[in-house]
Design a protein around this motif. Structure first.
Motif, PDB file in Angstrom:
ATOM      1  N   ALA A  36      55.315  40.549  61.531  1.00 14.90           N
ATOM      2  CA  ALA A  36      56.479  39.717  61.876  1.00 14.90           C
ATOM      3  C   ALA A  36      56.773  38.668  60.809  1.00 14.90           C
ATOM      4  O   ALA A  36      57.737  37.900  60.954  1.00 14.90           O
ATOM      5  CB  ALA A  36      56.246  39.035  63.223  1.00 14.90           C
ATOM      6  N   SER A  37      55.975  38.634  59.762  1.00 19.79           N
ATOM      7  CA  SER A  37      56.138  37.655  58.669  1.00 19.79           C
ATOM      8  C   SER A  37      56.231  36.225  59.200  1.00 19.79           C
ATOM      9  O   SER A  37      57.068  35.425  58.752  1.00 19.79           O
ATOM     10  CB  SER A  37      57.384  37.971  57.832  1.00 19.79           C
ATOM     11  N   GLY A  38      55.384  35.927  60.175  1.00 19.19           N
ATOM     12  CA  GLY A  38      55.386  34.585  60.755  1.00 19.19           C
ATOM     13  C   GLY A  38      54.044  33.900  60.585  1.00 19.19           C
ATOM     14  O   GLY A  38      53.075  34.487  60.083  1.00 19.19           O
ATOM     15  N   ILE A  39      54.014  32.645  61.018  1.00 17.02           N
ATOM     16  CA  ILE A  39      52.752  31.889  61.037  1.00 17.02           C
ATOM     17  C   ILE A  39      52.294  31.801  62.495  1.00 17.02           C
ATOM     18  O   ILE A  39      53.020  31.255  63.337  1.00 17.02           O
ATOM     19  CB  ILE A  39      52.944  30.467  60.463  1.00 17.02           C
ATOM     20  N   PRO A  40      51.119  32.383  62.813  1.00 23.94           N
ATOM     21  CA  PRO A  40      50.666  32.344  64.213  1.00 23.94           C
ATOM     22  C   PRO A  40      50.078  30.987  64.599  1.00 23.94           C
ATOM     23  O   PRO A  40      49.371  30.371  63.805  1.00 23.94           O
ATOM     24  CB  PRO A  40      49.587  33.431  64.261  1.00 23.94           C
ATOM     25  N   VAL A  41      50.404  30.570  65.810  1.00 23.84           N
ATOM     26  CA  VAL A  41      49.850  29.322  66.352  1.00 23.84           C
ATOM     27  C   VAL A  41      49.306  29.660  67.734  1.00 23.84           C
ATOM     28  O   VAL A  41      50.061  30.145  68.580  1.00 23.84           O
ATOM     29  CB  VAL A  41      50.953  28.257  66.547  1.00 23.84           C
ATOM     30  N   ILE A  42      48.034  29.434  67.957  1.00 26.70           N
ATOM     31  CA  ILE A  42      47.458  29.784  69.264  1.00 26.70           C
ATOM     32  C   ILE A  42      47.897  28.767  70.316  1.00 26.70           C
ATOM     33  O   ILE A  42      47.774  27.551  70.114  1.00 26.70           O
ATOM     34  CB  ILE A  42      45.917  29.856  69.174  1.00 26.70           C
ATOM     35  N   ILE A  43      48.432  29.304  71.428  1.00 27.66           N
ATOM     36  CA  ILE A  43      48.890  28.439  72.523  1.00 27.66           C
ATOM     37  C   ILE A  43      47.781  28.391  73.577  1.00 27.66           C
ATOM     38  O   ILE A  43      47.483  29.407  74.211  1.00 27.66           O
ATOM     39  CB  ILE A  43      50.172  29.019  73.186  1.00 27.66           C
ATOM     40  N   PRO A  44      47.171  27.236  73.787  1.00 25.89           N
ATOM     41  CA  PRO A  44      46.089  27.173  74.776  1.00 25.89           C
ATOM     42  C   PRO A  44      46.616  27.401  76.189  1.00 25.89           C
ATOM     43  O   PRO A  44      47.774  27.105  76.488  1.00 25.89           O
ATOM     44  CB  PRO A  44      45.531  25.757  74.612  1.00 25.89           C
ATOM     45  N   SER A  45      45.750  27.944  77.032  1.00 26.06           N
ATOM     46  CA  SER A  45      46.132  28.179  78.433  1.00 26.06           C
ATOM     47  C   SER A  45      45.813  26.938  79.257  1.00 26.06           C
ATOM     48  O   SER A  45      44.845  26.905  80.020  1.00 26.06           O
ATOM     49  CB  SER A  45      45.396  29.414  78.966  1.00 26.06           C
ATOM     50  N   ALA A  68      41.679  41.914  78.784  1.00 23.22           N
ATOM     51  CA  ALA A  68      40.949  42.689  79.797  1.00 23.22           C
ATOM     52  C   ALA A  68      41.208  42.135  81.194  1.00 23.22           C
ATOM     53  O   ALA A  68      41.079  42.847  82.193  1.00 23.22           O
ATOM     54  CB  ALA A  68      39.460  42.651  79.485  1.00 23.22           C
ATOM     55  N   SER A  69      41.591  40.864  81.297  1.00 25.17           N
ATOM     56  CA  SER A  69      41.810  40.287  82.627  1.00 25.17           C
ATOM     57  C   SER A  69      43.156  40.758  83.194  1.00 25.17           C
ATOM     58  O   SER A  69      44.064  41.120  82.455  1.00 25.17           O
ATOM     59  CB  SER A  69      41.779  38.762  82.556  1.00 25.17           C
ATOM     60  N   ASN A  70      43.237  40.738  84.521  1.00 23.47           N
ATOM     61  CA  ASN A  70      44.461  41.157  85.213  1.00 23.47           C
ATOM     62  C   ASN A  70      45.191  39.949  85.785  1.00 23.47           C
ATOM     63  O   ASN A  70      44.554  38.980  86.209  1.00 23.47           O
ATOM     64  CB  ASN A  70      44.114  42.101  86.377  1.00 23.47           C
ATOM     65  N   SER A  89      43.138  32.588  85.796  1.00 21.38           N
ATOM     66  CA  SER A  89      44.201  31.864  86.510  1.00 21.38           C
ATOM     67  C   SER A  89      44.888  30.847  85.604  1.00 21.38           C
ATOM     68  O   SER A  89      46.094  30.601  85.745  1.00 21.38           O
ATOM     69  CB  SER A  89      43.630  31.177  87.754  1.00 21.38           C
ATOM     70  N   LEU A  90      44.141  30.283  84.658  1.00 26.09           N
ATOM     71  CA  LEU A  90      44.770  29.310  83.753  1.00 26.09           C
ATOM     72  C   LEU A  90      45.769  30.003  82.825  1.00 26.09           C
ATOM     73  O   LEU A  90      46.820  29.469  82.507  1.00 26.09           O
ATOM     74  CB  LEU A  90      43.707  28.579  82.934  1.00 26.09           C
ATOM     75  N   ARG A  91      45.402  31.213  82.399  1.00 26.11           N
ATOM     76  CA  ARG A  91      46.363  31.965  81.571  1.00 26.11           C
ATOM     77  C   ARG A  91      47.624  32.279  82.393  1.00 26.11           C
ATOM     78  O   ARG A  91      48.741  32.097  81.909  1.00 26.11           O
ATOM     79  CB  ARG A  91      45.712  33.244  81.029  1.00 26.11           C
ATOM     80  N   ASP A  92      47.433  32.753  83.640  1.00 24.39           N
ATOM     81  CA  ASP A  92      48.599  33.048  84.493  1.00 24.39           C
ATOM     82  C   ASP A  92      49.484  31.811  84.642  1.00 24.39           C
ATOM     83  O   ASP A  92      50.715  31.903  84.546  1.00 24.39           O
ATOM     84  CB  ASP A  92      48.157  33.477  85.907  1.00 24.39           C
ATOM     85  N   SER A  93      48.851  30.665  84.875  1.00 21.66           N
ATOM     86  CA  SER A  93      49.652  29.463  85.156  1.00 21.66           C
ATOM     87  C   SER A  93      50.331  28.935  83.893  1.00 21.66           C
ATOM     88  O   SER A  93      51.198  28.073  83.954  1.00 21.66           O
ATOM     89  CB  SER A  93      48.785  28.367  85.795  1.00 21.66           C
TER      90      SER A  93
END
Ligand SMILES: N[C@@H](CCC(=O)NCCCC(=O)O)C(=O)O
Length: 250
Positions: A36-45, A68-70, A89-93
């Motif tokens: 994607a020719s972008g700069i990745p930034v990790i978004i915390p959950s 792996a989580s659902n 659950s934190l990722r979902d929220s």
């Protein structure tokens, strides 16, 4: 002066030793750079601890990754998961509201595997919890115990639906994809349009109809060796182009 787009990448919460960490797969970060020719930034959950509107104002795109989580079934009124099912659950929220906000704000979105399932749930769709146990569906899970190259190897074709985003970016009407999931779209959310189907009829890709920009989800993993697969690369490049346009407009 043009600048490289800043692309947020969703994270899972993993317990390492006694402490929680926010982690993202290496292949997603590298595909943001090379595909994607972008700069990745990790978004915390961190759920709503972060002001998502303020965060979106600083981002040019968002990649929702596999995991792996659902997604917890209460988000789509599904029956409780079997004991031992991995959840986050934190990722979902974090991801479910962020997907809705990003699409509404015209921030380009690409959802992959769990990220694709999150997009469907975020807009009101439901999931099959075990596709392989439903009569008429193939087993979409990776072959257990095989080396990673085999697990992420090409597994089945997808049929691209005419007149959509995929046709528009020049993808062929049929191509091979990998397959690493146990869940899948049961009811497609209102406002999502099918882009590709598996031979058993399972939805493999969709776009958000009427979105202001690129808003696509894919059930397979185009980030896997993105540079060597022209179809995977075309998806990342189309996403990157939309992110670049947003970066250039600000
Ligand atoms: N848990 C869901 C989603 C599957 C998924 O995202 N797999 C990716 C595994 C790790 C990775 O490559 O990032 C399901 O089983 O359907």
């Amino acid at each position: 002066m043009s600048r490289l787009p800043l692309i947020g990448v969703s994270a899972c919460v993993k317990q390492i030793g006694s402490k929680p960490y926010h982690v993202t797969g290496d292949k997603y970060l590298r595909a943001v750079i090379s595909g994607a020719s972008g700069i990745p930034v990790i978004i915390p959950s961190l759920g709503e601890v972060i002001d998502q509107e303020a965060m979106l104002a600083s981002l040019d795109g968002l990649l929702f990754t596999g995991s792996a989580s659902n997604v917890e079934p209460h988000h789509y009124s599904g029956s409780a998961s079997e004991a031992g099912t991995l959840h986050d659950s934190l990722r979902d929220s974090t991801t479910l509201p962020l997907i809705r906000r990003a699409v509404a704000a015209g921030v380009p979105v690409l959802g992959i595997c769990r990220g694709f399932q999150e997009m469907n749930v975020a807009f009101g769709g439901t999931l099959h919890q075990k596709v392989h146990e439903i009569e008429g569906f193939m087993d979409h899970r990776e072959p257990a115990g095989e080396p990673i190259e085999i697990q992420y190897g090409l597994r089945h074709v997808v049929d691209v639906q005419p007149g959509g985003v995929f046709a528009d970016i020049g993808l062929p009407s049929q191509f091979q994809v990998n397959s690493i999931h146990g869940q899948g779209v049961e009811r497609l959310a209102p406002g999502l349009r099918v882009e590709a189907l598996a031979p058993d009829g399972l939805v493999e890709a969709f776009c958000v109809e009427g979105a202001k920009t690129f808003a696509v989800g894919v059930q397979w993993h185009p980030e896997w060796q993105v540079e060597t697969n022209p179809n995977y690369l075309a998806i990342f490049q189309a996403f990157g182009k939309a992110c670049s346009k947003r970066a250039g407009n600000r």
